[in-house]
Write a protein that holds these residues in place. Structure first.
Motif, PDB file in Angstrom:
ATOM      1  N   ILE A 105       0.833  -1.206   0.000  1.00 36.98           N
ATOM      2  CA  ILE A 105       0.000   0.000   0.000  1.00 36.98           C
ATOM      3  C   ILE A 105       0.866   1.253   0.000  1.00 36.98           C
ATOM      4  O   ILE A 105       0.686   2.157  -0.823  1.00 36.98           O
ATOM      5  CB  ILE A 105      -0.955  -0.003   1.210  1.00 36.98           C
ATOM      6  N   LEU A 106       1.829   1.326   0.943  1.00 41.03           N
ATOM      7  CA  LEU A 106       2.633   2.534   1.060  1.00 41.03           C
ATOM      8  C   LEU A 106       3.505   2.781  -0.160  1.00 41.03           C
ATOM      9  O   LEU A 106       3.772   3.929  -0.518  1.00 41.03           O
ATOM     10  CB  LEU A 106       3.497   2.478   2.327  1.00 41.03           C
ATOM     11  N   SER A 107       3.935   1.713  -0.845  1.00 46.78           N
ATOM     12  CA  SER A 107       4.769   1.897  -2.031  1.00 46.78           C
ATOM     13  C   SER A 107       3.966   2.437  -3.210  1.00 46.78           C
ATOM     14  O   SER A 107       4.548   2.980  -4.157  1.00 46.78           O
ATOM     15  CB  SER A 107       5.441   0.581  -2.420  1.00 46.78           C
ATOM     16  N   ARG A 108       2.641   2.323  -3.148  1.00 51.88           N
ATOM     17  CA  ARG A 108       1.789   2.797  -4.239  1.00 51.88           C
ATOM     18  C   ARG A 108       1.089   4.118  -3.926  1.00 51.88           C
ATOM     19  O   ARG A 108       0.613   4.800  -4.842  1.00 51.88           O
ATOM     20  CB  ARG A 108       0.746   1.720  -4.587  1.00 51.88           C
ATOM     21  N   LEU A 109       0.987   4.499  -2.669  1.00 47.79           N
ATOM     22  CA  LEU A 109       0.262   5.712  -2.292  1.00 47.79           C
ATOM     23  C   LEU A 109       0.760   6.976  -2.999  1.00 47.79           C
ATOM     24  O   LEU A 109      -0.052   7.845  -3.340  1.00 47.79           O
ATOM     25  CB  LEU A 109       0.323   5.917  -0.779  1.00 47.79           C
ATOM     26  N   PRO A 110       2.087   7.126  -3.250  1.00 45.62           N
ATOM     27  CA  PRO A 110       2.511   8.342  -3.954  1.00 45.62           C
ATOM     28  C   PRO A 110       1.913   8.489  -5.342  1.00 45.62           C
ATOM     29  O   PRO A 110       1.863   9.612  -5.884  1.00 45.62           O
ATOM     30  CB  PRO A 110       4.046   8.176  -4.023  1.00 45.62           C
ATOM     31  N   ASN A 111       1.448   7.395  -5.945  1.00 46.70           N
ATOM     32  CA  ASN A 111       0.868   7.452  -7.288  1.00 46.70           C
ATOM     33  C   ASN A 111      -0.664   7.454  -7.277  1.00 46.70           C
ATOM     34  O   ASN A 111      -1.289   7.355  -8.330  1.00 46.70           O
ATOM     35  CB  ASN A 111       1.363   6.267  -8.117  1.00 46.70           C
ATOM     36  N   VAL A 112      -1.264   7.561  -6.082  1.00 43.81           N
ATOM     37  CA  VAL A 112      -2.721   7.568  -5.950  1.00 43.81           C
ATOM     38  C   VAL A 112      -3.253   8.993  -6.075  1.00 43.81           C
ATOM     39  O   VAL A 112      -2.685   9.939  -5.516  1.00 43.81           O
ATOM     40  CB  VAL A 112      -3.146   6.967  -4.592  1.00 43.81           C
ATOM     41  N   ASN A 113      -4.336   9.164  -6.823  1.00 39.72           N
ATOM     42  CA  ASN A 113      -5.079  10.429  -6.856  1.00 39.72           C
ATOM     43  C   ASN A 113      -6.099  10.373  -5.719  1.00 39.72           C
ATOM     44  O   ASN A 113      -7.090   9.639  -5.809  1.00 39.72           O
ATOM     45  CB  ASN A 113      -5.771  10.606  -8.203  1.00 39.72           C
ATOM     46  N   PHE A 114      -5.883  11.152  -4.657  1.00 38.03           N
ATOM     47  CA  PHE A 114      -6.711  11.058  -3.471  1.00 38.03           C
ATOM     48  C   PHE A 114      -8.096  11.670  -3.638  1.00 38.03           C
ATOM     49  O   PHE A 114      -8.916  11.586  -2.733  1.00 38.03           O
ATOM     50  CB  PHE A 114      -5.989  11.694  -2.275  1.00 38.03           C
ATOM     51  N   GLN A 115      -8.339  12.262  -4.770  1.00 38.14           N
ATOM     52  CA  GLN A 115      -9.661  12.819  -5.025  1.00 38.14           C
ATOM     53  C   GLN A 115     -10.558  11.834  -5.774  1.00 38.14           C
ATOM     54  O   GLN A 115     -11.713  12.148  -6.061  1.00 38.14           O
ATOM     55  CB  GLN A 115      -9.535  14.136  -5.813  1.00 38.14           C
ATOM     56  N   LYS A 116     -10.023  10.664  -6.078  1.00 32.20           N
ATOM     57  CA  LYS A 116     -10.787   9.667  -6.823  1.00 32.20           C
ATOM     58  C   LYS A 116     -10.858   8.348  -6.052  1.00 32.20           C
ATOM     59  O   LYS A 116     -10.043   8.079  -5.180  1.00 32.20           O
ATOM     60  CB  LYS A 116     -10.150   9.432  -8.199  1.00 32.20           C
ATOM     61  N   THR A 117     -11.842   7.537  -6.427  1.00 31.27           N
ATOM     62  CA  THR A 117     -12.012   6.223  -5.804  1.00 31.27           C
ATOM     63  C   THR A 117     -10.822   5.333  -6.097  1.00 31.27           C
ATOM     64  O   THR A 117     -10.310   5.303  -7.214  1.00 31.27           O
ATOM     65  CB  THR A 117     -13.297   5.554  -6.328  1.00 31.27           C
ATOM     66  N   VAL A 118     -10.385   4.609  -5.078  1.00 36.89           N
ATOM     67  CA  VAL A 118      -9.291   3.657  -5.231  1.00 36.89           C
ATOM     68  C   VAL A 118      -9.774   2.292  -4.756  1.00 36.89           C
ATOM     69  O   VAL A 118     -10.547   2.191  -3.806  1.00 36.89           O
ATOM     70  CB  VAL A 118      -8.034   4.100  -4.446  1.00 36.89           C
ATOM     71  N   ARG A 119      -9.369   1.253  -5.440  1.00 36.57           N
ATOM     72  CA  ARG A 119      -9.721  -0.119  -5.069  1.00 36.57           C
ATOM     73  C   ARG A 119      -8.513  -0.804  -4.434  1.00 36.57           C
ATOM     74  O   ARG A 119      -7.420  -0.804  -4.996  1.00 36.57           O
ATOM     75  CB  ARG A 119     -10.193  -0.915  -6.281  1.00 36.57           C
ATOM     76  N   PHE A 120      -8.720  -1.400  -3.264  1.00 35.54           N
ATOM     77  CA  PHE A 120      -7.704  -2.198  -2.580  1.00 35.54           C
ATOM     78  C   PHE A 120      -8.031  -3.669  -2.818  1.00 35.54           C
ATOM     79  O   PHE A 120      -9.079  -4.152  -2.390  1.00 35.54           O
ATOM     80  CB  PHE A 120      -7.698  -1.896  -1.085  1.00 35.54           C
ATOM     81  N   SER A 121      -7.142  -4.383  -3.494  1.00 39.26           N
ATOM     82  CA  SER A 121      -7.408  -5.764  -3.903  1.00 39.26           C
ATOM     83  C   SER A 121      -6.217  -6.651  -3.517  1.00 39.26           C
ATOM     84  O   SER A 121      -5.259  -6.796  -4.297  1.00 39.26           O
ATOM     85  CB  SER A 121      -7.658  -5.822  -5.411  1.00 39.26           C
ATOM     86  N   PRO A 122      -6.243  -7.262  -2.325  1.00 41.30           N
ATOM     87  CA  PRO A 122      -5.128  -8.106  -1.888  1.00 41.30           C
ATOM     88  C   PRO A 122      -5.140  -9.466  -2.569  1.00 41.30           C
ATOM     89  O   PRO A 122      -6.133  -9.876  -3.167  1.00 41.30           O
ATOM     90  CB  PRO A 122      -5.371  -8.247  -0.382  1.00 41.30           C
ATOM     91  N   TYR A 123      -4.007 -10.190  -2.462  1.00 38.89           N
ATOM     92  CA  TYR A 123      -3.931 -11.538  -3.009  1.00 38.89           C
ATOM     93  C   TYR A 123      -3.001 -12.387  -2.152  1.00 38.89           C
ATOM     94  O   TYR A 123      -2.129 -11.887  -1.436  1.00 38.89           O
ATOM     95  CB  TYR A 123      -3.453 -11.519  -4.462  1.00 38.89           C
ATOM     96  N   ASP A 124      -3.220 -13.691  -2.221  1.00 37.91           N
ATOM     97  CA  ASP A 124      -2.425 -14.670  -1.477  1.00 37.91           C
ATOM     98  C   ASP A 124      -2.612 -16.012  -2.181  1.00 37.91           C
ATOM     99  O   ASP A 124      -3.686 -16.606  -2.116  1.00 37.91           O
ATOM    100  CB  ASP A 124      -2.902 -14.731  -0.019  1.00 37.91           C
ATOM    101  N   PHE A 125      -1.585 -16.475  -2.877  1.00 38.14           N
ATOM    102  CA  PHE A 125      -1.715 -17.724  -3.624  1.00 38.14           C
ATOM    103  C   PHE A 125      -0.358 -18.410  -3.715  1.00 38.14           C
ATOM    104  O   PHE A 125       0.687 -17.804  -3.438  1.00 38.14           O
ATOM    105  CB  PHE A 125      -2.274 -17.472  -5.029  1.00 38.14           C
ATOM    106  N   LYS A 126      -0.370 -19.678  -4.108  1.00 41.31           N
ATOM    107  CA  LYS A 126       0.863 -20.439  -4.239  1.00 41.31           C
ATOM    108  C   LYS A 126       1.464 -20.221  -5.624  1.00 41.31           C
ATOM    109  O   LYS A 126       0.777 -20.326  -6.634  1.00 41.31           O
ATOM    110  CB  LYS A 126       0.594 -21.930  -4.005  1.00 41.31           C
ATOM    111  N   GLY A 127       2.765 -19.920  -5.636  1.00 42.31           N
ATOM    112  CA  GLY A 127       3.464 -19.718  -6.891  1.00 42.31           C
ATOM    113  C   GLY A 127       4.781 -20.469  -6.896  1.00 42.31           C
ATOM    114  O   GLY A 127       4.995 -21.367  -6.092  1.00 42.31           O
ATOM    115  N   LYS A 128       5.667 -20.083  -7.799  1.00 43.40           N
ATOM    116  CA  LYS A 128       6.965 -20.745  -7.930  1.00 43.40           C
ATOM    117  C   LYS A 128       8.087 -19.769  -7.573  1.00 43.40           C
ATOM    118  O   LYS A 128       8.017 -18.578  -7.883  1.00 43.40           O
ATOM    119  CB  LYS A 128       7.162 -21.253  -9.360  1.00 43.40           C
ATOM    120  N   ASP A 129       9.127 -20.297  -6.924  1.00 42.24           N
ATOM    121  CA  ASP A 129      10.299 -19.478  -6.666  1.00 42.24           C
ATOM    122  C   ASP A 129      11.284 -19.610  -7.815  1.00 42.24           C
ATOM    123  O   ASP A 129      11.010 -20.278  -8.822  1.00 42.24           O
ATOM    124  CB  ASP A 129      10.942 -19.849  -5.323  1.00 42.24           C
ATOM    125  N   GLU A 130      12.459 -18.949  -7.697  1.00 40.04           N
ATOM    126  CA  GLU A 130      13.426 -18.938  -8.793  1.00 40.04           C
ATOM    127  C   GLU A 130      13.965 -20.329  -9.108  1.00 40.04           C
ATOM    128  O   GLU A 130      14.400 -20.600 -10.226  1.00 40.04           O
ATOM    129  CB  GLU A 130      14.575 -17.995  -8.441  1.00 40.04           C
TER     130      GLU A 130
END
Length: 237
Positions: A105-130
């Motif tokens: 969230i904090l890494s993206r807040l500088p690019n948020v327009n605070f006068q407009k609606t913002v959607r927060f959409s978390p995720y958590d899933f199994k993936g692959k490492d290197e």
């Protein structure tokens, strides 16, 4: 649509993020709610039953945001609160400082327009490492106008954002916990807190001020506990 269905809500709705979902604790047998048994504790040796509504996202205009401190089992926890308004619904989304959702969230807040609606959409899933092994991918996306908001920093262009430091023992060897190297992200988190403070001030008194509720004063941040190195690929550090 503020969340994943059209149920009518009244008053401030308190939300948190868990398991890649926007979670609200509700009364037993509430429409759309699921029952969960908590982990055993001294007070509840067999755990306790709780009912939760779980949604994939929450929408709203950010009206205020601040950090507060609380204590849990003797440990001080710094918690981010984001107040959102969507038509007649008001939300308070809480995220613990230092976890992947907070960083995302904090890494993206500088690019948020605070006068407009913002959607927060978390995720958590199994993936692959290197190495092709399995790993858990945890993070959060923010959207405005149907477009994904990019982080203000990236792995290839970190800018002034401090990088994590690998924790070493007194013999100069990496500290390993559960098979993974231990990393310290305190400098990164303190940097993000300074950026956040500037944005929060703009919300209160600047050109982007939305007149949000200020019923909780920001508190000083607690020291960051070192975290494991398996940070999500979507996070730029």
């Amino acid at each position: 649509m503020a969340r994943g269905n059209n149920d009518q809500q009244v008053g401030v709705i308190y939300l948190r993020i868990a398991d890649g979902k926007i979670v609200e604790t509700v009364e037993a047998n509430s429409p759309g709610a699921v029952k969960r048994t908590t982990k055993p504790s001294d007070e509840h040796p067999n755990g306790r039953e709780v009912w939760e509504r779980r949604d994939g996202y929450v929408d709203g205009v950010i009206t205020s945001m601040f950090h507060t401190e609380r204590e849990y089992k003797g440990e001080k926890i710094t918690e981010l609160s984001i107040r959102l308004r969507d038509k007649d619904e008001h939300y308070s989304l809480k995220v613990n400082k230092g976890n992947r959702y907070w960083v995302g969230i904090l890494s993206r807040l500088p690019n948020v327009n605070f006068q407009k609606t913002v959607r927060f959409s978390p995720y958590d899933f199994k993936g692959k490492d290197e190495a092709g092994g399995e790993r858990q991918i945890i993070g959060i996306n923010l959207f405005q106008g149907g477009e994904k908001i990019d982080p203000a920093w990236s792995k290839t262009e970190p800018g002034d954002l401090p990088q994590g430091r690998q924790v070493m023992n007194d013999k100069g060897k990496p500290v390993i916990v559960n098979g993974r190297a231990l990393w310290d992200f305190e400098d990164r988190d303190n940097y993000l807190l300074k950026v956040f403070a500037d944005l929060a001030d703009q919300l209160r008194v600047g050109d982007m001020a939305m007149g949000g509720t200020q019923d909780e004063a920001p508190a000083k941040a607690a020291p960051t506990v070192a975290a494991s190195a398996d940070e999500d690929d979507g996070l730029p550090f």
